[in-house]
Design a protein around this motif. Structure first.
Motif, short mmCIF file in Angstrom:
data_model
loop_
_atom_site.label_atom_id
_atom_site.label_comp_id
_atom_site.label_asym_id
_atom_site.label_seq_id
_atom_site.Cartn_x
_atom_site.Cartn_y
_atom_site.Cartn_z
N PHE A 41 -2.87 4.97 -10.53
CA PHE A 41 -2.09 5.99 -9.83
C PHE A 41 -0.62 5.81 -10.16
N SER A 42 -0.02 6.87 -10.72
CA SER A 42 1.37 6.81 -11.15
C SER A 42 2.17 7.95 -10.55
N ASN A 57 7.22 1.26 -1.12
CA ASN A 57 6.96 0.40 0.04
C ASN A 57 5.63 0.71 0.71
N ALA A 58 5.20 1.96 0.62
CA ALA A 58 3.96 2.37 1.28
C ALA A 58 2.73 2.19 0.39
N ILE A 59 2.94 2.26 -0.91
CA ILE A 59 1.82 2.18 -1.87
C ILE A 59 2.08 1.00 -2.79
N ASP A 60 1.36 -0.08 -2.57
CA ASP A 60 1.61 -1.31 -3.32
C ASP A 60 0.75 -1.43 -4.57
N CYS A 61 0.07 -0.35 -4.94
CA CYS A 61 -0.84 -0.41 -6.09
C CYS A 61 -0.44 0.58 -7.18
N LEU A 62 0.86 0.86 -7.28
CA LEU A 62 1.34 1.81 -8.28
C LEU A 62 1.19 1.24 -9.69
N SER A 63 0.75 2.08 -10.60
CA SER A 63 0.83 1.75 -12.01
C SER A 63 2.22 2.16 -12.52
N PRO A 64 2.60 1.76 -13.73
CA PRO A 64 3.87 2.23 -14.28
C PRO A 64 4.00 3.74 -14.11
N TYR A 74 8.75 3.41 -15.85
CA TYR A 74 9.19 2.20 -15.15
C TYR A 74 8.01 1.52 -14.48
N ASP A 75 7.96 0.20 -14.62
CA ASP A 75 6.92 -0.62 -13.99
C ASP A 75 7.49 -1.19 -12.69
N TYR A 76 7.06 -0.66 -11.55
CA TYR A 76 7.60 -1.10 -10.27
C TYR A 76 7.08 -2.48 -9.87
N LYS A 77 5.93 -2.87 -10.36
CA LYS A 77 5.42 -4.20 -10.04
C LYS A 77 6.25 -5.29 -10.73
N GLU A 78 6.55 -5.03 -12.00
CA GLU A 78 7.30 -6.01 -12.78
C GLU A 78 8.80 -5.78 -12.73
N LYS A 79 9.20 -4.63 -12.10
CA LYS A 79 10.62 -4.25 -12.04
C LYS A 79 11.23 -4.24 -13.44
N LYS A 80 10.59 -3.44 -14.31
CA LYS A 80 10.97 -3.44 -15.72
C LYS A 80 10.87 -2.04 -16.32
N ILE A 81 11.86 -1.69 -17.14
CA ILE A 81 11.83 -0.43 -17.88
C ILE A 81 10.92 -0.61 -19.09
N LEU A 82 9.91 0.26 -19.19
CA LEU A 82 8.99 0.18 -20.32
C LEU A 82 9.38 1.13 -21.45
#
Length: 282
Positions: A41-42, A57-64, A74-82
């Motif tokens: 889910f992106s 904050n509400a959805i902790d299972c986001l894909s990039p 953007y990868d919100y889990k890794e806090k990184k620009i892809l």
């Protein structure tokens, strides 16, 4: 393996997942189900990378996710620009062009993970508050030292909208000019965005599908407005909320409820039935 293994669901935010900042709890539940069944889910939004904290904050299972109308992945889990596309140096001059008109038009510049305000007005203040956006107040000269992903002009006087759009279209040789409308606190707000040329949500979602090894026929999308059109057209299955413009609804494989009533949850229910019965293919 789950029923959504190898599938991607890309969702717009405003007017699709969120209704004036409200996220229906049923959407959160259904998104978690979609991911638990192997899906990705992106987000696919015009918002900048730092403007989606309410969803993150509400959805902790986001894909990039795709942000800035496709200018960044953007990868919100890794806090990184892809992946990132930036404006060419010559098109940065349009900010001074707008400021020199003397009109009350606010200016936000988005650079990577940073949001830079070079001209503040009541509309930029409301925009930052609504999107819970952390900004830096900075001069245009200082901002020019960075690479720019997007420029956002916040218009206070509606009579300034069309003339400014026409001026920008004439001046931007290597960028696209997008008119966006947001419903904030029961009032429409008008923004003009400048992004790198030929960039769209659709193009970045295609790149995202390659990154995530999404199967053929398994790219799903939901959106409600004109900047979502390329994304909706390129998806294998797409949905549109019922209160979207009529010409947007004509693109849909399925019309779902409003964002407030759980449009994304409805679409996942539809996909679940479709996948169970005959797979992802049209």
């Amino acid at each position: 393996m789950g029923i959504f293994d190898g599938c991607l669901l890309a969702s717009d935010i405003d007017g699709t997942l969120l209704d004036n900042g409200y996220l229906n709890p049923r959407c959160v539940e259904k998104i978690k189900f979609f991911v638990s069944e192997g899906g990705h889910f992106s987000l696919s939004t015009g918002r900048s990378v730092g403007a989606v904290s309410a969803v993150v904050n509400a959805i902790d299972c986001l894909s990039p996710s795709v942000v800035a109308n496709g200018a960044m992945i953007y990868d919100y889990k890794e806090k990184k620009i892809l992946k990132e596309y930036t404006l060419l140096e010559e098109d940065k001059s349009v900010v001074k062009l707008v400021c020199d008109t003397g009109k009350d038009i606010g200016v936000e510049i988005h650079s990577g993970e940073r949001a830079l305000v070079v001209k503040r007005n009541c509309e930029t203040d409301d925009h930052e508050k609504y999107e819970n956006l952390e900004v830096e107040f900075i001069s245009l000269e200082e901002a020019s030292q960075f690479a720019w992903t997007k420029i956002l002009f916040a218009v206070t006087d509606l009579s300034d909208l069309e003339p400014t759009i026409e001026m920008l279209k004439g001046a931007c040789k290597n960028s696209d000019v997008i008119n966006t409308v947001a419903q904030i606190e029961n009032r429409q707000r008008y923004y003009i965005e400048v992004i790198p040329k030929n960039i769209s949500k659709a193009k970045s979602i295609k790149t995202l599908c390659e990154m995530l090894n999404i199967k053929d026929g398994c790219c799903f999308a939901i959106g409600d407005y004109y900047n979502d059109v390329p994304m909706l057209k390129s998806a294998d299955v797409c949905a549109v909320p019922i209160n979207s413009p009529n010409d947007i609804k004509e693109l849909a494989d399925v019309i779902v409820s409003t964002a407030k009533d759980g449009a994304v949850a409805d679409f996942i229910d539809y996909l679940t039935g479709r996948k169970t019965e005959n797979g992802c293919d049209k």
